[in-house]
Design a protein around this motif. Structure first.
Motif, PDB file in Angstrom:
ATOM      1  N   PHE A  68       0.821  -1.206   0.000  1.00 37.05           N
ATOM      2  CA  PHE A  68       0.000   0.000   0.000  1.00 37.05           C
ATOM      3  C   PHE A  68       0.858   1.259   0.000  1.00 37.05           C
ATOM      4  N   LEU A  69       0.339   2.290  -0.657  1.00 35.07           N
ATOM      5  CA  LEU A  69       0.842   3.651  -0.558  1.00 35.07           C
ATOM      6  C   LEU A  69      -0.288   4.463   0.056  1.00 35.07           C
ATOM      7  N   ILE A  70      -0.018   5.115   1.188  1.00 36.65           N
ATOM      8  CA  ILE A  70      -1.011   5.948   1.855  1.00 36.65           C
ATOM      9  C   ILE A  70      -0.737   7.397   1.473  1.00 36.65           C
ATOM     10  N   VAL A  71      -1.777   8.096   0.989  1.00 37.17           N
ATOM     11  CA  VAL A  71      -1.621   9.491   0.581  1.00 37.17           C
ATOM     12  C   VAL A  71      -2.676  10.338   1.296  1.00 37.17           C
ATOM     13  N   ASP A  72      -2.205  11.201   2.199  1.00 39.13           N
ATOM     14  CA  ASP A  72      -3.097  12.117   2.918  1.00 39.13           C
ATOM     15  C   ASP A  72      -2.243  13.206   3.535  1.00 39.13           C
ATOM     16  N   ASP A  73      -2.710  14.442   3.471  1.00 40.75           N
ATOM     17  CA  ASP A  73      -1.939  15.542   4.055  1.00 40.75           C
ATOM     18  C   ASP A  73      -2.086  15.604   5.570  1.00 40.75           C
TER      19      ASP A  73
ATOM     20  N   GLU B  26       4.364   6.556   2.538  1.00 38.78           N
ATOM     21  CA  GLU B  26       3.290   7.477   2.875  1.00 38.78           C
ATOM     22  C   GLU B  26       3.631   8.828   2.266  1.00 38.78           C
ATOM     23  N   ALA B  27       2.669   9.428   1.592  1.00 37.26           N
ATOM     24  CA  ALA B  27       2.869  10.730   0.961  1.00 37.26           C
ATOM     25  C   ALA B  27       1.936  11.752   1.589  1.00 37.26           C
ATOM     26  N   LYS B  28       2.417  13.001   1.685  1.00 33.82           N
ATOM     27  CA  LYS B  28       1.613  14.058   2.307  1.00 33.82           C
ATOM     28  C   LYS B  28       0.984  15.006   1.290  1.00 33.82           C
ATOM     29  N   ASP B  29       1.241  14.761   0.000  1.00 34.50           N
ATOM     30  CA  ASP B  29       0.609  15.572  -1.041  1.00 34.50           C
ATOM     31  C   ASP B  29       0.601  14.784  -2.350  1.00 34.50           C
ATOM     32  N   GLY B  30      -0.106  15.337  -3.336  1.00 32.18           N
ATOM     33  CA  GLY B  30      -0.254  14.644  -4.610  1.00 32.18           C
ATOM     34  C   GLY B  30       1.041  14.469  -5.387  1.00 32.18           C
ATOM     35  N   LEU B  31       1.936  15.430  -5.304  1.00 28.74           N
ATOM     36  CA  LEU B  31       3.214  15.305  -6.014  1.00 28.74           C
ATOM     37  C   LEU B  31       4.035  14.143  -5.469  1.00 28.74           C
TER      38      LEU B  31
ATOM     39  N   MET C 197      -6.002   7.400  -1.322  1.00 30.54           N
ATOM     40  CA  MET C 197      -5.767   8.778  -1.772  1.00 30.54           C
ATOM     41  C   MET C 197      -6.817   9.733  -1.204  1.00 30.54           C
ATOM     42  N   ASP C 198      -6.339  10.763  -0.512  1.00 26.57           N
ATOM     43  CA  ASP C 198      -7.208  11.861  -0.091  1.00 26.57           C
ATOM     44  C   ASP C 198      -7.436  12.757  -1.307  1.00 26.57           C
ATOM     45  N   ILE C 199      -8.455  13.591  -1.275  1.00 32.21           N
ATOM     46  CA  ILE C 199      -8.708  14.492  -2.403  1.00 32.21           C
ATOM     47  C   ILE C 199      -8.070  15.862  -2.171  1.00 32.21           C
ATOM     48  N   GLU C 200      -8.416  16.492  -1.065  1.00 30.14           N
ATOM     49  CA  GLU C 200      -7.932  17.847  -0.826  1.00 30.14           C
ATOM     50  C   GLU C 200      -6.553  17.817  -0.176  1.00 30.14           C
ATOM     51  N   MET C 201      -5.539  18.179  -0.982  1.00 24.68           N
ATOM     52  CA  MET C 201      -4.158  18.192  -0.508  1.00 24.68           C
ATOM     53  C   MET C 201      -3.406  19.341  -1.167  1.00 24.68           C
ATOM     54  N   PRO C 202      -2.319  19.772  -0.539  1.00 26.87           N
ATOM     55  CA  PRO C 202      -1.514  20.836  -1.152  1.00 26.87           C
ATOM     56  C   PRO C 202      -0.730  20.329  -2.363  1.00 26.87           C
ATOM     57  N   LYS C 203      -0.232  21.256  -3.130  1.00 26.09           N
ATOM     58  CA  LYS C 203       0.616  21.032  -4.298  1.00 26.09           C
ATOM     59  C   LYS C 203      -0.117  20.390  -5.471  1.00 26.09           C
ATOM     60  N   LEU C 204      -0.788  19.263  -5.241  1.00 26.01           N
ATOM     61  CA  LEU C 204      -1.538  18.580  -6.299  1.00 26.01           C
ATOM     62  C   LEU C 204      -2.657  17.808  -5.616  1.00 26.01           C
TER      63      LEU C 204
END
Length: 147
Positions: free
Chosen positions: A6-11, A34-39, A55-62
């Motif tokens: 898994f890759l977790i993406v959420d700011d 784990e990523a804190k933004d779309g980029l 994947m979260d929707i509302e995040m900085p950068k992308l």
């Protein structure tokens, strides 16, 4: 059988922690990044090639939908599950039309989450089984070629 990655993406660090705990305890999955933004999400997907992305929707950068589009452009078989507080019908529809495998509204209904994830993990398991059979056949053919 190998663990699903898994890759977790959420700011939000708090929501990354909640999702991490859910994956480890309920799915016995392996979190590769784990990523804190779309980029970061796009970069980490290309680097680690996880089986499933949350994947979260509302995040900085992308934002998450744009990040998902970039990931799907790179790998059309990517499995992305949107986990967002934005659960309005038009947002859900847009995410699914753009290629999300499912959409989960941020809440703590673990049983609901489990059912949604199980559906996507079955797709991953089917893909891995096909790859395993293919590798077995190739190895079998190669043994005969060496004789």
């Amino acid at each position: 059988m190998r663990k699903v990655t898994f890759l977790i993406v959420d700011d939000s660090p708090m929501w990354r922690k909640v999702i991490r705990k859910f994956i480890k305890e309920n799915l016995k999955g392996l979190i590769v990044a784990e990523a804190k933004d779309g980029l970061e999400a796009v970069e980490f997907y290309k680097r680690f090639r996880p089986d499933v992305v949350t994947m979260d929707i509302e995040m900085p950068k992308l934002d998450g939908l744009m990040a998902m589009e970039k990931i799907l452009k790179f790998d059309e078989s990517a499995k992305v599950i949107i986990i967002s507080s934005k659960g309005e019908e038009d947002v859900v529809r847009r995410a699914l039309l753009k290629g999300a495998k499912d959409f989960i509204v941020k809440d703590f209904e673990i049983e609901k989450w489990s059912k949604r994830f199980e559906k996507v993990i079955k797709e991953v398991d089917t893909k891995n089984l096909k790859i395993s059979i293919f590798v077995y056949i190739i190895n079998y053919i190669n043994r005969f070629k060496r004789r």
